[in-house]
Design a protein around this motif. Sequence first.
Motif, PDB file in Angstrom:
ATOM      1  N   ASP A   1       0.822  -1.203   0.000  1.00 17.25           N
ATOM      2  CA  ASP A   1       0.000   0.000   0.000  1.00 17.25           C
ATOM      3  C   ASP A   1       0.860   1.259   0.000  1.00 17.25           C
ATOM      4  OD1 ASP A   1      -2.325  -1.480  -0.043  1.00 17.25           O
ATOM      5  OD2 ASP A   1      -2.694  -1.305   2.114  1.00 17.25           O
ATOM      6  N   LEU A   2       1.957   1.237   0.754  1.00 19.93           N
ATOM      7  CA  LEU A   2       2.824   2.422   0.799  1.00 19.93           C
ATOM      8  C   LEU A   2       3.568   2.639  -0.514  1.00 19.93           C
ATOM      9  CD1 LEU A   2       4.194   2.346   4.443  1.00 19.93           C
ATOM     10  CD2 LEU A   2       2.667   4.038   3.426  1.00 19.93           C
ATOM     11  N   SER A   3       3.941   1.572  -1.202  1.00 18.65           N
ATOM     12  CA  SER A   3       4.604   1.783  -2.498  1.00 18.65           C
ATOM     13  C   SER A   3       3.601   2.305  -3.523  1.00 18.65           C
ATOM     14  CB  SER A   3       5.315   0.519  -2.985  1.00 18.65           C
ATOM     15  OG  SER A   3       4.407  -0.467  -3.403  1.00 18.65           O
ATOM     16  N   LYS A   4       2.343   1.870  -3.416  1.00 16.56           N
ATOM     17  CA  LYS A   4       1.308   2.412  -4.295  1.00 16.56           C
ATOM     18  C   LYS A   4       1.074   3.889  -3.996  1.00 16.56           C
ATOM     19  CE  LYS A   4      -1.071  -1.978  -4.906  1.00 16.56           C
ATOM     20  NZ  LYS A   4      -2.285  -2.759  -4.588  1.00 16.56           N
ATOM     21  N   ALA A   5       1.065   4.238  -2.705  1.00 11.05           N
ATOM     22  CA  ALA A   5       0.907   5.640  -2.317  1.00 11.05           C
ATOM     23  C   ALA A   5       2.083   6.469  -2.829  1.00 11.05           C
ATOM     24  CB  ALA A   5       0.790   5.764  -0.800  1.00 11.05           C
ATOM     25  N   ALA A   6       3.287   5.920  -2.742  1.00  8.51           N
ATOM     26  CA  ALA A   6       4.472   6.629  -3.245  1.00  8.51           C
ATOM     27  C   ALA A   6       4.366   6.849  -4.751  1.00  8.51           C
ATOM     28  CB  ALA A   6       5.743   5.850  -2.901  1.00  8.51           C
ATOM     29  N   LEU A   7       3.864   5.849  -5.465  1.00  8.90           N
ATOM     30  CA  LEU A   7       3.693   5.986  -6.915  1.00  8.90           C
ATOM     31  C   LEU A   7       2.654   7.064  -7.229  1.00  8.90           C
ATOM     32  CD1 LEU A   7       4.387   5.121  -9.768  1.00  8.90           C
ATOM     33  CD2 LEU A   7       2.803   3.187  -9.509  1.00  8.90           C
ATOM     34  N   ARG A   8       1.546   7.080  -6.468  1.00  9.05           N
ATOM     35  CA  ARG A   8       0.547   8.136  -6.678  1.00  9.05           C
ATOM     36  C   ARG A   8       1.158   9.513  -6.418  1.00  9.05           C
ATOM     37  NH1 ARG A   8      -2.881   4.207  -4.630  1.00  9.05           N
ATOM     38  NH2 ARG A   8      -2.595   4.831  -2.477  1.00  9.05           N
ATOM     39  N   ARG A   9       1.947   9.638  -5.365  1.00  5.78           N
ATOM     40  CA  ARG A   9       2.577  10.925  -5.058  1.00  5.78           C
ATOM     41  C   ARG A   9       3.528  11.351  -6.170  1.00  5.78           C
ATOM     42  NH1 ARG A   9       2.999  11.644   0.697  1.00  5.78           N
ATOM     43  NH2 ARG A   9       0.855  11.406   1.407  1.00  5.78           N
ATOM     44  N   ALA A  10       4.313  10.416  -6.666  1.00  3.68           N
ATOM     45  CA  ALA A  10       5.241  10.731  -7.749  1.00  3.68           C
ATOM     46  C   ALA A  10       4.478  11.180  -8.992  1.00  3.68           C
ATOM     47  CB  ALA A  10       6.123   9.528  -8.066  1.00  3.68           C
ATOM     48  N   CYS A  11       3.381  10.511  -9.288  1.00  2.00           N
ATOM     49  CA  CYS A  11       2.583  10.881 -10.457  1.00  2.00           C
ATOM     50  C   CYS A  11       1.960  12.264 -10.288  1.00  2.00           C
ATOM     51  CB  CYS A  11       1.521   9.818 -10.716  1.00  2.00           C
ATOM     52  SG  CYS A  11       2.250   8.250 -11.253  1.00  2.00           S
ATOM     53  N   GLU A  12       1.488  12.561  -9.087  1.00  3.87           N
ATOM     54  CA  GLU A  12       0.958  13.898  -8.811  1.00  3.87           C
ATOM     55  C   GLU A  12       2.054  14.952  -8.978  1.00  3.87           C
ATOM     56  OE1 GLU A  12      -0.564  13.523  -4.848  1.00  3.87           O
ATOM     57  OE2 GLU A  12      -2.273  12.301  -5.488  1.00  3.87           O
ATOM     58  N   TYR A  13       3.229  14.655  -8.452  1.00  2.25           N
ATOM     59  CA  TYR A  13       4.357  15.581  -8.537  1.00  2.25           C
ATOM     60  C   TYR A  13       4.762  15.800  -9.995  1.00  2.25           C
ATOM     61  CZ  TYR A  13       8.731  17.806  -7.132  1.00  2.25           C
ATOM     62  OH  TYR A  13       9.758  18.704  -6.941  1.00  2.25           O
ATOM     63  N   SER A  14       4.705  14.735 -10.787  1.00  2.00           N
ATOM     64  CA  SER A  14       5.122  14.847 -12.189  1.00  2.00           C
ATOM     65  C   SER A  14       4.210  15.770 -12.980  1.00  2.00           C
ATOM     66  CB  SER A  14       5.179  13.470 -12.856  1.00  2.00           C
ATOM     67  OG  SER A  14       3.882  12.983 -13.133  1.00  2.00           O
ATOM     68  N   GLU A  15       2.972  15.927 -12.534  1.00  2.00           N
ATOM     69  CA  GLU A  15       2.061  16.849 -13.205  1.00  2.00           C
ATOM     70  C   GLU A  15       2.571  18.287 -13.128  1.00  2.00           C
ATOM     71  OE1 GLU A  15      -1.914  16.362 -11.714  1.00  2.00           O
ATOM     72  OE2 GLU A  15      -1.889  14.198 -12.085  1.00  2.00           O
ATOM     73  N   TYR A  16       3.311  18.596 -12.083  1.00  2.00           N
ATOM     74  CA  TYR A  16       3.856  19.944 -11.911  1.00  2.00           C
ATOM     75  C   TYR A  16       5.219  20.113 -12.551  1.00  2.00           C
ATOM     76  CZ  TYR A  16       0.073  20.355  -8.588  1.00  2.00           C
ATOM     77  OH  TYR A  16      -1.174  20.371  -8.008  1.00  2.00           O
ATOM     78  N   THR A  17       5.989  19.030 -12.604  1.00  2.00           N
ATOM     79  CA  THR A  17       7.361  19.139 -13.096  1.00  2.00           C
ATOM     80  C   THR A  17       7.538  18.671 -14.531  1.00  2.00           C
ATOM     81  OG1 THR A  17       7.988  16.930 -12.329  1.00  2.00           O
ATOM     82  CG2 THR A  17       8.257  18.771 -10.760  1.00  2.00           C
ATOM     83  N   GLY A  18       6.612  17.830 -15.001  1.00  2.00           N
ATOM     84  CA  GLY A  18       6.750  17.275 -16.339  1.00  2.00           C
ATOM     85  C   GLY A  18       7.755  16.139 -16.416  1.00  2.00           C
ATOM     86  N   GLU A  19       8.287  15.711 -15.274  1.00  2.00           N
ATOM     87  CA  GLU A  19       9.259  14.620 -15.267  1.00  2.00           C
ATOM     88  C   GLU A  19       8.553  13.276 -15.436  1.00  2.00           C
ATOM     89  OE1 GLU A  19      12.833  15.341 -12.457  1.00  2.00           O
ATOM     90  OE2 GLU A  19      11.112  16.323 -11.514  1.00  2.00           O
ATOM     91  N   ALA A  20       9.247  12.350 -16.051  1.00  2.00           N
ATOM     92  CA  ALA A  20       8.726  11.000 -16.226  1.00  2.00           C
ATOM     93  C   ALA A  20       8.739  10.279 -14.884  1.00  2.00           C
ATOM     94  CB  ALA A  20       9.580  10.239 -17.236  1.00  2.00           C
ATOM     95  N   VAL A  21       7.832   9.320 -14.732  1.00  2.00           N
ATOM     96  CA  VAL A  21       7.757   8.500 -13.519  1.00  2.00           C
ATOM     97  C   VAL A  21       8.129   7.073 -13.882  1.00  2.00           C
ATOM     98  CG1 VAL A  21       6.256   7.616 -11.696  1.00  2.00           C
ATOM     99  CG2 VAL A  21       5.954   9.960 -12.524  1.00  2.00           C
ATOM    100  N   LEU A  22       9.025   6.493 -13.094  1.00  2.00           N
ATOM    101  CA  LEU A  22       9.463   5.121 -13.294  1.00  2.00           C
ATOM    102  C   LEU A  22       9.203   4.319 -12.029  1.00  2.00           C
ATOM    103  CD1 LEU A  22      10.926   2.846 -14.833  1.00  2.00           C
ATOM    104  CD2 LEU A  22      13.085   3.787 -13.958  1.00  2.00           C
TER     105      LEU A  22
END
Length: 152
Positions: free
Chosen positions: A11-32
């Motif tokens: 669950d925490l790794s899924k939450a981390a992935l959601r956070r990274a995806c949210e952050y990428s919306e502001y930075t335009g960086e790719a998520v891996l």
Amino acid sequence: MVLLVPFDGSDLSKAALRRACEYSEYTGEAVLALSVIPDDADYARERGWIDEGEPFAVQSVKESMAEAAESVDPDAEFRCEVPADVSSIADLTTDVVRTIREVAHEVDASIVFVGSENAGRVTTPVCSVGAPISEDPEYDVHIVRHAEAATA
């Protein structure tokens, strides 16, 4: 630059992935999303990747992790690494950490989003990947401590 998320299906790794995806919306960086899957049935059972008595196959776990990551964000890239065989769980954890750090350098990660079961409970647990990953000065680290906060 890339936002790297060590992903174990928790669950925490899924939450981390959601956070990274949210952050990428502001930075335009790719998520891996990166799953590191040691070729070790006991390790897989301990993490709930397979049930007791269920046969272990890296490919099956990889497919399961890819599906779980895609269910969080279909736009995130998924990558799986299998570290070399080692003889103990402690060595496996070291290999998992080493693999994450190597990939972080390879992809020029700007931030590593860590959400592991131990990262939110104690600062430096023996089996957490959070502390050793956070020691690398080449990238920032965002530790996700609560799975429910990222879903609200």
